[in-house]
Design an enzyme around this catalytic site. Structure first.
Site, PDB file in Angstrom:
ATOM      1  N   TYR A  83       0.790  -1.229   0.000  1.00  0.00           N
ATOM      2  CA  TYR A  83       0.000   0.000   0.000  1.00  0.00           C
ATOM      3  C   TYR A  83       0.821   1.276   0.000  1.00  0.00           C
ATOM      4  O   TYR A  83       0.264   2.368   0.138  1.00  0.00           O
ATOM      5  CB  TYR A  83      -0.974   0.014   1.184  1.00  0.00           C
ATOM      6  CG  TYR A  83      -1.816  -1.216   1.277  1.00  0.00           C
ATOM      7  CD1 TYR A  83      -2.606  -1.633   0.202  1.00  0.00           C
ATOM      8  CD2 TYR A  83      -1.824  -2.006   2.423  1.00  0.00           C
ATOM      9  CE1 TYR A  83      -3.371  -2.788   0.270  1.00  0.00           C
ATOM     10  CE2 TYR A  83      -2.590  -3.156   2.500  1.00  0.00           C
ATOM     11  CZ  TYR A  83      -3.363  -3.540   1.414  1.00  0.00           C
ATOM     12  OH  TYR A  83      -4.110  -4.679   1.480  1.00  0.00           O
ATOM     13  N   ASP A 133       2.486   2.570  -2.572  1.00  0.00           N
ATOM     14  CA  ASP A 133       2.223   3.321  -3.800  1.00  0.00           C
ATOM     15  C   ASP A 133       0.918   4.102  -3.699  1.00  0.00           C
ATOM     16  O   ASP A 133       0.863   5.292  -4.011  1.00  0.00           O
ATOM     17  CB  ASP A 133       2.155   2.363  -4.996  1.00  0.00           C
ATOM     18  CG  ASP A 133       3.499   1.734  -5.309  1.00  0.00           C
ATOM     19  OD1 ASP A 133       4.402   1.840  -4.471  1.00  0.00           O
ATOM     20  OD2 ASP A 133       3.639   1.141  -6.389  1.00  0.00           O
ATOM     21  N   TYR A 189       8.315  -4.912   8.115  1.00  0.00           N
ATOM     22  CA  TYR A 189       8.133  -6.123   7.319  1.00  0.00           C
ATOM     23  C   TYR A 189       8.345  -7.312   8.266  1.00  0.00           C
ATOM     24  O   TYR A 189       7.571  -7.478   9.198  1.00  0.00           O
ATOM     25  CB  TYR A 189       9.096  -6.128   6.133  1.00  0.00           C
ATOM     26  CG  TYR A 189       8.918  -4.939   5.199  1.00  0.00           C
ATOM     27  CD1 TYR A 189       7.736  -4.763   4.485  1.00  0.00           C
ATOM     28  CD2 TYR A 189       9.922  -3.982   5.040  1.00  0.00           C
ATOM     29  CE1 TYR A 189       7.556  -3.671   3.641  1.00  0.00           C
ATOM     30  CE2 TYR A 189       9.755  -2.896   4.192  1.00  0.00           C
ATOM     31  CZ  TYR A 189       8.575  -2.748   3.499  1.00  0.00           C
ATOM     32  OH  TYR A 189       8.401  -1.668   2.678  1.00  0.00           O
ATOM     33  N   GLN A 194      -5.152   8.046   6.769  1.00  0.00           N
ATOM     34  CA  GLN A 194      -3.837   8.687   6.866  1.00  0.00           C
ATOM     35  C   GLN A 194      -3.726   9.699   8.011  1.00  0.00           C
ATOM     36  O   GLN A 194      -2.713   9.706   8.719  1.00  0.00           O
ATOM     37  CB  GLN A 194      -3.482   9.330   5.527  1.00  0.00           C
ATOM     38  CG  GLN A 194      -3.101   8.324   4.462  1.00  0.00           C
ATOM     39  CD  GLN A 194      -2.658   8.963   3.165  1.00  0.00           C
ATOM     40  OE1 GLN A 194      -3.080  10.061   2.819  1.00  0.00           O
ATOM     41  NE2 GLN A 194      -1.800   8.285   2.421  1.00  0.00           N
ATOM     42  N   ARG A 199       8.386   1.713   7.794  1.00  0.00           N
ATOM     43  CA  ARG A 199       8.923   0.938   6.680  1.00  0.00           C
ATOM     44  C   ARG A 199       8.575   1.643   5.365  1.00  0.00           C
ATOM     45  O   ARG A 199       7.637   2.456   5.301  1.00  0.00           O
ATOM     46  CB  ARG A 199       8.351  -0.476   6.679  1.00  0.00           C
ATOM     47  CG  ARG A 199       6.906  -0.512   6.225  1.00  0.00           C
ATOM     48  CD  ARG A 199       6.303  -1.901   6.267  1.00  0.00           C
ATOM     49  NE  ARG A 199       5.076  -1.939   5.471  1.00  0.00           N
ATOM     50  CZ  ARG A 199       4.141  -2.875   5.565  1.00  0.00           C
ATOM     51  NH1 ARG A 199       4.282  -3.855   6.438  1.00  0.00           N
ATOM     52  NH2 ARG A 199       3.075  -2.832   4.785  1.00  0.00           N
ATOM     53  N   GLY A 200       9.315   1.300   4.300  1.00  0.00           N
ATOM     54  CA  GLY A 200       9.001   1.845   2.987  1.00  0.00           C
ATOM     55  C   GLY A 200       9.219   3.348   2.924  1.00  0.00           C
ATOM     56  O   GLY A 200      10.050   3.905   3.629  1.00  0.00           O
ATOM     57  N   GLU A 201       8.440   4.004   2.061  1.00  0.00           N
ATOM     58  CA  GLU A 201       8.636   5.432   1.826  1.00  0.00           C
ATOM     59  C   GLU A 201       7.567   6.313   2.467  1.00  0.00           C
ATOM     60  O   GLU A 201       7.879   7.319   3.102  1.00  0.00           O
ATOM     61  CB  GLU A 201       8.669   5.695   0.317  1.00  0.00           C
ATOM     62  CG  GLU A 201       9.819   5.009  -0.398  1.00  0.00           C
ATOM     63  CD  GLU A 201       9.847   5.339  -1.878  1.00  0.00           C
ATOM     64  OE1 GLU A 201       9.156   6.276  -2.301  1.00  0.00           O
ATOM     65  OE2 GLU A 201      10.573   4.647  -2.614  1.00  0.00           O
ATOM     66  N   ASP A 202       6.314   5.942   2.283  1.00  0.00           N
ATOM     67  CA  ASP A 202       5.230   6.812   2.733  1.00  0.00           C
ATOM     68  C   ASP A 202       5.279   7.024   4.241  1.00  0.00           C
ATOM     69  O   ASP A 202       5.223   8.158   4.730  1.00  0.00           O
ATOM     70  CB  ASP A 202       3.885   6.215   2.307  1.00  0.00           C
ATOM     71  CG  ASP A 202       2.727   7.185   2.514  1.00  0.00           C
ATOM     72  OD1 ASP A 202       2.949   8.404   2.418  1.00  0.00           O
ATOM     73  OD2 ASP A 202       1.606   6.711   2.761  1.00  0.00           O
ATOM     74  N   SER A 203       5.401   5.937   5.004  1.00  0.00           N
ATOM     75  CA  SER A 203       5.406   6.076   6.462  1.00  0.00           C
ATOM     76  C   SER A 203       6.683   6.736   6.958  1.00  0.00           C
ATOM     77  O   SER A 203       6.682   7.396   8.006  1.00  0.00           O
ATOM     78  CB  SER A 203       5.215   4.711   7.133  1.00  0.00           C
ATOM     79  OG  SER A 203       6.283   3.839   6.836  1.00  0.00           O
TER      80      SER A 203
END
Length: 355
Positions: free
Chosen positions: A13, A15, A181, A243, A259-263
């Site tokens: 999620y 993206d 993850y 959000q 983790r990832g980019e958005d968070s």
């Protein structure tokens, strides 16, 4: 302007999180946005109320032509290849759209070199047009980070004490938010929290984080409720939230695992100590991406070491928490980012220049 933003939901999620945040931010500034997405289902919990000015459309190949309002700005998120039928319709307009490829976030040096560079379109309905590469980033020479107007004011008005109480954290508890993850060091982290030096409450995000914690608990007897009076860890599983509510969870915690980019971006705006798990890649490229971020963050040695072990790029054990130093680092990083233009501001500027 009329924006058409294309997004494919790949996994986790991230993206759709970025694309929805961008769509809502643009619309909040008076732009008109059509968000084309191949799987809009996650928006039911991510953005249940939608956003004024954002039209969400199912991306079905071959069914994106014949739009009532011509596209002025085409945003291709993460190289998702917009529908050829849409491109054919855009080519038939009296004026082609400004085509922008929104790239992934990184602190690596190539981002500053490649940001806003043109790329000629060699084939397809818009052959002969130009695609512009837009790289989010952490410095003034990049496209910046998503930061909607009003974010800092909303955060300043937030009642952290009430939110901590609602989360079940007593005064003096260490409140930790976990969004990850399946890090190999997860069991070690849980052991650290379970045995002090202070009571800890762990807020675990639904999905992969919750399943990973369940596996760690099942494999370690000291995490069971009967493990003894020295057990200082309580765990709450948190459902998916919109959000803005996720922002508030980050604001409330003393330590945020993301983790990832958005968070990661939302945690940087929270200004609390951060431990980031970069998306793991089979070729090990994530190690360079992690180090580039830590260099920009000016992470103290303890935080850098913690990141390396947490991401599996160095052997354990996890170093001790040094929250005062980590907090000072997070506060300074947030201040540097606030001094720069945000992503939507820069995206609008580029679109206006290239029309």
């Amino acid at each position: 302007m009329q924006w058409d933003l294309f997004c494919r939901v790949i996994d986790n999620y991230g993206d759709i999180g970025v694309c929805w945040g961008l769509a809502a931010d643009l619309a909040g500034r008076g732009e008109r946005v059509r968000l084309w997405i191949d799987d809009p289902a996650p928006l039911a919990w991510m953005a249940p109320g939608g956003a004024p000015g954002v039209e969400v459309l199912a991306w079905q190949p071959g069914r994106t032509a014949g739009l009532s309002a011509p596209c002025e700005v085409l945003v291709e998120a993460f190289g998702c290849d917009p529908d050829p039928a849409f491109l054919a319709g855009a080519a038939a307009q009296s004026r082609p759209p400004v085509w922008i490829n929104l790239e992934y976030l990184s602190a690596e040096a190539y981002v500053e070199r490649c940001h806003a560079l043109p790329s000629p379109v060699m084939q397809g309905p818009l052959a002969g047009a130009t695609k512009w590469f837009f790289y989010p980033g952490f410095t003034a020479a990049t496209g910046g980070l998503l930061r909607e107007p009003g974010l800092t004011a909303r955060q300043a008005a937030f009642d952290i004490a009430t939110a901590r109480h609602a989360a079940g954290a007593a005064p003096g508890d260490l409140l930790v938010q976990l969004f990850c993850y399946e890090p190999a060091a997860l069991a070690e982290l849980l052991a650290r929290l379970a045995h002090g030096p202070q009571p800890a409450r762990l807020l675990v995000a639904a999905g992969r984080p919750a399943r990973a914690v369940e596996v760690a608990i099942a494999s370690e007897k000291w995490l069971q409720p009967a493990s003894g009076a020295d057990h200082l860890l309580s765990i709450s599983k948190c459902p998916p939230v919109p959000q803005p509510a996720f922002d508030e969870r980050l604001w409330t915690a003393d330590l945020n695992f993301v983790r990832g980019e958005d968070s990661l971006v939302r945690a940087l705006w929270a200004g609390k100590p951060i431990v980031w798990q970069v998306y793991p890649q089979d070729d090990g490229a994530h190690a360079e991406k992690l180090d580039a971020f830590l260099d920009w963050l000016q992470a103290p040695a303890s935080l850098r070491r913690f990141h390396h072990v947490w991401n599996g790029t160095a052997p354990g054990p996890l170093p001790a928490f040094d929250l005062p130093a980590w907090q000072a680092c997070a506060t300074a990083a947030r201040a540097r980012l606030l001094a720069q233009d945000d992503l939507a501001t820069q995206l609008c500027r580029l679109a206006a220049q290239k029309q």
